[in-house]
Design a protein around this motif. Structure first.
Motif, PDB file in Angstrom:
ATOM      1  N   THR A 154      25.348   8.518 -13.910  1.00 35.61           N
ATOM      2  CA  THR A 154      25.332   9.214 -12.874  1.00 35.61           C
ATOM      3  C   THR A 154      24.569  10.907 -13.258  1.00 35.61           C
ATOM      4  O   THR A 154      25.378  10.696 -13.983  1.00 35.61           O
ATOM      5  CB  THR A 154      26.611   8.952 -11.557  1.00 35.61           C
ATOM      6  OG1 THR A 154      26.949   8.319 -10.786  1.00 35.61           O
ATOM      7  CG2 THR A 154      26.194  10.249 -10.190  1.00 35.61           C
TER       8      THR A 154
ATOM      9  N   LYS B 119      18.711   9.835 -15.165  1.00 36.54           N
ATOM     10  CA  LYS B 119      19.550   8.703 -14.843  1.00 36.54           C
ATOM     11  C   LYS B 119      19.499   7.244 -15.356  1.00 36.54           C
ATOM     12  O   LYS B 119      19.883   6.378 -15.507  1.00 36.54           O
ATOM     13  CB  LYS B 119      19.469   8.438 -12.842  1.00 36.54           C
ATOM     14  CG  LYS B 119      20.521   7.120 -12.203  1.00 36.54           C
ATOM     15  CD  LYS B 119      20.361   7.769 -11.118  1.00 36.54           C
ATOM     16  CE  LYS B 119      21.536   6.242 -10.948  1.00 36.54           C
ATOM     17  NZ  LYS B 119      21.334   6.809  -8.996  1.00 36.54           N
TER      18      LYS B 119
ATOM     19  N   SER C 104      21.060   8.886  -5.033  1.00 40.81           N
ATOM     20  CA  SER C 104      21.754  10.090  -4.283  1.00 40.81           C
ATOM     21  C   SER C 104      21.918  11.464  -4.837  1.00 40.81           C
ATOM     22  O   SER C 104      21.287  10.652  -6.134  1.00 40.81           O
ATOM     23  CB  SER C 104      22.884   9.801  -3.397  1.00 40.81           C
ATOM     24  OG  SER C 104      23.876   9.963  -5.201  1.00 40.81           O
ATOM     25  N   ILE C 105      21.417  11.862  -3.999  1.00 43.21           N
ATOM     26  CA  ILE C 105      21.342  13.777  -5.107  1.00 43.21           C
ATOM     27  C   ILE C 105      22.567  14.856  -4.115  1.00 43.21           C
ATOM     28  O   ILE C 105      22.256  14.329  -3.408  1.00 43.21           O
ATOM     29  CB  ILE C 105      19.815  14.058  -5.352  1.00 43.21           C
ATOM     30  CG1 ILE C 105      19.570  14.705  -6.107  1.00 43.21           C
ATOM     31  CG2 ILE C 105      19.123  14.360  -4.247  1.00 43.21           C
ATOM     32  CD1 ILE C 105      18.570  15.471  -6.791  1.00 43.21           C
ATOM     33  N   THR C 106      22.933  15.116  -4.860  1.00 41.99           N
ATOM     34  CA  THR C 106      24.303  16.714  -3.723  1.00 41.99           C
ATOM     35  C   THR C 106      22.655  17.872  -4.040  1.00 41.99           C
ATOM     36  O   THR C 106      21.870  18.119  -4.386  1.00 41.99           O
ATOM     37  CB  THR C 106      24.493  16.939  -4.670  1.00 41.99           C
ATOM     38  OG1 THR C 106      24.764  17.278  -5.981  1.00 41.99           O
ATOM     39  CG2 THR C 106      26.051  15.604  -5.334  1.00 41.99           C
TER      40      THR C 106
ATOM     41  N   HIS D 217      14.497  13.438 -11.963  1.00 37.77           N
ATOM     42  CA  HIS D 217      16.204  13.416 -12.000  1.00 37.77           C
ATOM     43  C   HIS D 217      16.351  11.316 -12.171  1.00 37.77           C
ATOM     44  O   HIS D 217      16.937  10.526 -12.758  1.00 37.77           O
ATOM     45  CB  HIS D 217      16.206  12.673 -10.409  1.00 37.77           C
ATOM     46  CG  HIS D 217      17.522  12.891  -9.807  1.00 37.77           C
ATOM     47  ND1 HIS D 217      17.476  12.244  -9.836  1.00 37.77           N
ATOM     48  CD2 HIS D 217      18.998  13.584  -9.697  1.00 37.77           C
ATOM     49  CE1 HIS D 217      19.338  11.478  -9.148  1.00 37.77           C
ATOM     50  NE2 HIS D 217      20.307  12.944  -9.398  1.00 37.77           N
TER      51      HIS D 217
ATOM     52  N   ALA E  81      22.530  19.490  -7.060  1.00 32.94           N
ATOM     53  CA  ALA E  81      21.326  18.952  -8.329  1.00 32.94           C
ATOM     54  C   ALA E  81      20.597  19.314  -7.999  1.00 32.94           C
ATOM     55  O   ALA E  81      19.419  19.373  -8.643  1.00 32.94           O
ATOM     56  CB  ALA E  81      21.918  17.373  -8.732  1.00 32.94           C
ATOM     57  N   ALA E  82      19.789  18.843  -6.733  1.00 29.71           N
ATOM     58  CA  ALA E  82      18.190  19.192  -5.987  1.00 29.71           C
ATOM     59  C   ALA E  82      18.471  20.328  -6.933  1.00 29.71           C
ATOM     60  O   ALA E  82      17.232  20.785  -6.893  1.00 29.71           O
ATOM     61  CB  ALA E  82      18.363  19.356  -4.857  1.00 29.71           C
TER      62      ALA E  82
END
Length: 316
Positions: free
Chosen positions: A207, A201, A172-174, A197, A177-178
């Motif tokens: 996370t 991780k 998952s990525i917010t 990314h 973050a992107a």
């Protein structure tokens, strides 16, 4: 309205959004998407996407009230299965919303669709979406990462209890973050950003926070200064991530030691307050011998604590 701006058909956008619905497209057949992705006739208007694929955007009214059922046990009933599937769809819709908007703005900008109502994309973004031109461009850059991750997630769900699980191997990525990865996306493309990314991780086993991501990306050279292959870039990222992780562990260890010392001092302060003169006097009246022994033990413990604290203080 900016100079050169035309009549704006989007002026009621906020009203439609607040009402939780979308205005129907003239001549469009009403459709509702089921949780299986099929379409059936319905009373609520849908949205027609490119290639004529109809889909209904979920609203609050599509979800039932969250009634507490503390006695619920065992396998889910058929109704519960449907509610769970609907809720998971709502969660996925929320997770996807930010990059869907970014891609939509990219279409409006690149195809110059804003010309229907505005002279420039900057005017359109500001007046329709409430975004500055730089902010809109940052979101248009970062949406591609979300699209890549979504494409990976298009495969079927893995079977688990109740037939529902998260999609495998899909990090998952917010939105933030992107956005922090945008320098890499601009230099090397979204595929490399996703690789960076995932490297962070994997290297940390945690996370990836926006703060950690930003700190590592800021240390990477820009392509105009030093062009790296993806292998070189991810190797450097791994090195920086491990270094940052080690520094964080050292900092956490130091913070833990200080926290433990703070607790010990607090306990001494609590003991001091507990030895209030009135309380000691009452204890001596009830049992003079026993209270005297306890007071002697308290004095001895306090002297040992004071001596240890004195010896541990840095010499000046």
């Amino acid at each position: 309205m900016s100079k050169g701006t035309k009549a704006n058909p989007f002026k009621d956008r906020q009203a439609r959004k607040a009402a939780g619905r979308f205005a129907p497209v003239p001549g469009q057949q009403d459709v509702v998407s089921t949780t299986r992705g099929d379409t059936v006739s319905g009373s609520q208007p849908g949205i027609t996407f490119a290639q004529g694929r109809p889909e209904k955007m979920m609203t609050l009214a599509d979800l039932p009230e969250p009634i507490e059922t503390p006695d619920a046990t065992g396998d889910l009933s058929e109704d519960e299965e449907q509610i769970l599937a609907l809720c998971m769809r709502g969660i996925q819709q929320f997770e996807d919303a930010w990059w869907v908007m970014g891609k939509a703005m990219a279409n409006i900008n690149n195809r110059r669709l804003y010309r229907k109502t505005h002279a420039t994309f900057a005017d359109f973004a500001r007046e329709v979406f409430g975004k500055s031109r730089p902010s809109a461009y940052e979101e248009m850059t970062s949406y591609a990462i979300g699209e890549l991750l979504s494409a990976r997630a298009d495969r079927a769900f893995e079977g688990k209890s109740n037939g529902v699980s998260s999609r495998a191997d899909t990090p998952s990525i917010t939105k933030k973050a992107a956005g922090a990865l945008n320098p890499i996306t601009k230099d090397y493309g979204p595929e490399t950003s996703v690789a960076v990314h995932e490297t962070i991780k994997d290297a940390t086993g945690q996370t990836v926070t926006v703060k950690a991501l930003t700190g590592i990306v800021q240390q990477l050279p820009r392509k105009q200064d030093q062009e790296l292959s993806q292998e070189q870039l991810t190797a450097l990222v791994r090195e920086l991530a491990v270094k940052a992780g080690n520094e964080r562990q050292t900092s956490d260890s130091q913070a833990s030691a200080v926290a433990a010392l703070r607790i010990a001092v607090k306990q001494l302060e609590d003991a001091h307050r507990a030895l209030a003169p009135a309380r000691v006097k009452k204890a001596l009246e009830e049992d003079a011998s026993g209270a005297a022994t306890l007071l002697a033990d308290a004095k001895s413990a306090a002297e040992r604590a004071a001596a240890r604290a004195s010896a541990s203080l840095p010499r000046t």
